[in-house]
Design an enzyme around this catalytic site. Structure first.
Site, mmCIF file in Angstrom:
data_model
loop_
_atom_site.group_PDB
_atom_site.id
_atom_site.type_symbol
_atom_site.label_atom_id
_atom_site.label_comp_id
_atom_site.label_asym_id
_atom_site.label_seq_id
_atom_site.Cartn_x
_atom_site.Cartn_y
_atom_site.Cartn_z
ATOM 1 N N PHE A 215 16.641 -33.359 -3.508
ATOM 2 C CA PHE A 215 15.311 -33.447 -4.114
ATOM 3 C C PHE A 215 14.267 -32.782 -3.217
ATOM 4 O O PHE A 215 13.224 -33.365 -2.916
ATOM 5 C CB PHE A 215 14.923 -34.894 -4.401
ATOM 6 C CG PHE A 215 15.566 -35.494 -5.621
ATOM 7 C CD1 PHE A 215 16.348 -34.730 -6.475
ATOM 8 C CD2 PHE A 215 15.389 -36.840 -5.918
ATOM 9 C CE1 PHE A 215 16.929 -35.293 -7.603
ATOM 10 C CE2 PHE A 215 15.974 -37.407 -7.045
ATOM 11 C CZ PHE A 215 16.746 -36.630 -7.883
ATOM 12 N N LEU B 297 12.241 -30.646 -3.959
ATOM 13 C CA LEU B 297 11.028 -30.495 -4.761
ATOM 14 C C LEU B 297 10.684 -31.791 -5.494
ATOM 15 O O LEU B 297 10.019 -31.793 -6.527
ATOM 16 C CB LEU B 297 11.179 -29.341 -5.753
ATOM 17 C CG LEU B 297 11.275 -27.955 -5.098
ATOM 18 C CD1 LEU B 297 11.579 -26.887 -6.129
ATOM 19 C CD2 LEU B 297 9.992 -27.631 -4.351
ATOM 20 N N PRO C 100 -5.344 -33.199 12.082
ATOM 21 C CA PRO C 100 -5.126 -33.236 10.633
ATOM 22 C C PRO C 100 -6.390 -33.630 9.892
ATOM 23 O O PRO C 100 -7.128 -34.517 10.308
ATOM 24 C CB PRO C 100 -4.031 -34.296 10.451
ATOM 25 C CG PRO C 100 -3.370 -34.401 11.791
ATOM 26 C CD PRO C 100 -4.457 -34.133 12.789
ATOM 27 N N TYR D 237 29.352 -33.453 -10.610
ATOM 28 C CA TYR D 237 28.336 -32.794 -11.422
ATOM 29 C C TYR D 237 29.008 -32.260 -12.681
ATOM 30 O O TYR D 237 29.655 -31.227 -12.662
ATOM 31 C CB TYR D 237 27.679 -31.638 -10.671
ATOM 32 C CG TYR D 237 26.813 -32.018 -9.494
ATOM 33 C CD1 TYR D 237 26.511 -33.343 -9.202
ATOM 34 C CD2 TYR D 237 26.279 -31.036 -8.671
ATOM 35 C CE1 TYR D 237 25.721 -33.673 -8.120
ATOM 36 C CE2 TYR D 237 25.477 -31.362 -7.589
ATOM 37 C CZ TYR D 237 25.199 -32.675 -7.315
ATOM 38 O OH TYR D 237 24.402 -32.999 -6.238
#
Length: 379
Positions: free
Chosen positions: A240, A242, A291, A95
């Site tokens: 990831f 989000l 659901p 990074y």
């Protein structure tokens, strides 16, 4: 935050069976949120809070250079994360490259007791979004030593192989990490971006404390890896978490709130603190919930967010914390406001009905399924 794309790594031919006796997930201090544990014991010895901080958001586009010209902004976010109760910092040598590890040391060294630093090696970055797998034993040893120097420590708490090198036998790669572990240079070994068969094979070669695969509300391709982690008490750090910004609705603390709700979830407080009053699952009868398939993924997210006065990003993180006690999200950001927003997700208790509505979203998601929610490169 992780590398958006990676070369395909062939599956190992050897298929190993699952453990005969499932292991209890190594969570501690069971909270009132359904299925949530605010802490996890890495390798059975190193306790961390389940909501950590990833450093990919502190570097520039393509994981190259600094994100901000003034490094004090990044240092401030790192310090704020620890001040707000984060005990797991996830970084990597590539990074920047080198930049993120150096920022961690500048901001946090000498490290406070209980703070766990995880880093990764095995990938060489030569430009923005340009990287190469490098898994020969001599390369891994050199990378680890360089990370120790940048992080200003004698032992790395969690050292993760960023990618398995398809041109080097797995036993050789893990053998190098075992040597480093036996020499006291790393405490725990982890793997990044592997499949279930590779994890089973790796567990026969070395003690694997963690897996770091892509996984979030809308992307559950690694569900079989998660189940194996649950059975073996292995931490799963979803990168990831989000959706690389798809689930933030606007990075840097400007995330869209469900239904236009103006209220926030509240002060983040200590990570792992329990959710809103009256939201305890112990107060609800446990029964199967059928659901309800929403007409649009964004509709379900927005309605659940509105019910909690939360952002859709907070609901996505809360879902991960409820989904499995071995999931340890480490969302990254360069914004103090977005950091606070992420940490506040630990206080949200989702009901069985809300979880059922969210659980079906990965099957409904289409490229156009979250129009208006894609707002940044936060992890």
């Amino acid at each position: 935050m992780e590398t958006p794309t990676s070369p395909d790594v062939p599956m190992d031919a050897e298929q190993r069976g699952e453990p005969a006796k499932p292991a209890e997930p190594a969570g501690v201090a069971v909270g009132t949120a359904m299925g949530a544990r605010p802490a996890f014991s890495l390798g059975g010895t190193t306790v961390v809070g389940r909501l950590g901080f990833g450093t990919g958001g502190l570097v520039g586009p393509g994981y190259w250079g600094l994100r901000h010209e003034d490094p004090e902004r990044a240092l401030g976010v790192l310090r704020r994360a620890v001040d707000r109760g984060v005990t797991l910092i996830d970084t990597a040598d590539n990074y920047g490259p080198d930049v993120a590890e150096e920022l961690v040391a500048r901001a946090l060294h000498p490290y406070p007791e209980g703070l766990v630093i995880a880093t990764k090696g095995g990938v060489v970055r030569t430009g923005p979004d340009v990287w190469h797998i490098a898994g020969r034993p001599e390369q891994l040893r050199a990378m680890c030593v360089a990370s120790l120097r940048r992080l200003r420590t004698d032992t790395i708490d969690l050292y993760q192989l960023h990618r398995l090198d398809p041109e080097v036998p797995m036993a050789d790669q893990l053998g190098a990490l075992l040597e480093l572990q036996q020499a006291g240079k790393i405490r725990h070994i982890g793997l990044d971006s592997i499949d279930a068969a590779q994890l089973a094979k790796a567990r026969a070669l070395a003690p694997i404390a963690s897996v770091q695969n892509r996984y979030n509300l809308l992307d559950r391709a690694s569900e079989d890896v998660l189940k194996l982690c649950e059975r073996t008490g292995t931490a799963f750090l979803p990168w990831f978490p989000l959706g690389n910004g798809r689930l933030t609705g606007g990075g840097d603390g400007r995330s869209s709130r469900g239904g236009g709700a103006a209220a926030t979830v509240g002060s983040a407080g200590a990570v792992g603190s329990v959710g809103p009053a009256g939201a305890s699952s112990s107060a609800r009868p446990v029964r199967p919930v059928r659901p309800v398939r929403p007409a649009h993924p964004a509709d379900a997210l927005a309605s659940v967010a509105a019910a909690h006065g939360a952002t859709i990003g907070q609901i996505a993180l809360a879902w991960l914390l409820h989904r499995s006690p071995v999931l340890l999200p480490t969302p990254g950001t360069g914004s103090p406001a977005h950091l606070d927003e992420n940490l506040a997700a630990a206080r949200i208790s989702l009901t069985e009905e809300e979880l059922a509505r969210l659980d079906v979203l990965d099957a409904l998601d289409k490229p156009e399924g979250l129009e208006g929610l894609d707002g940044g490169a936060e992890s």
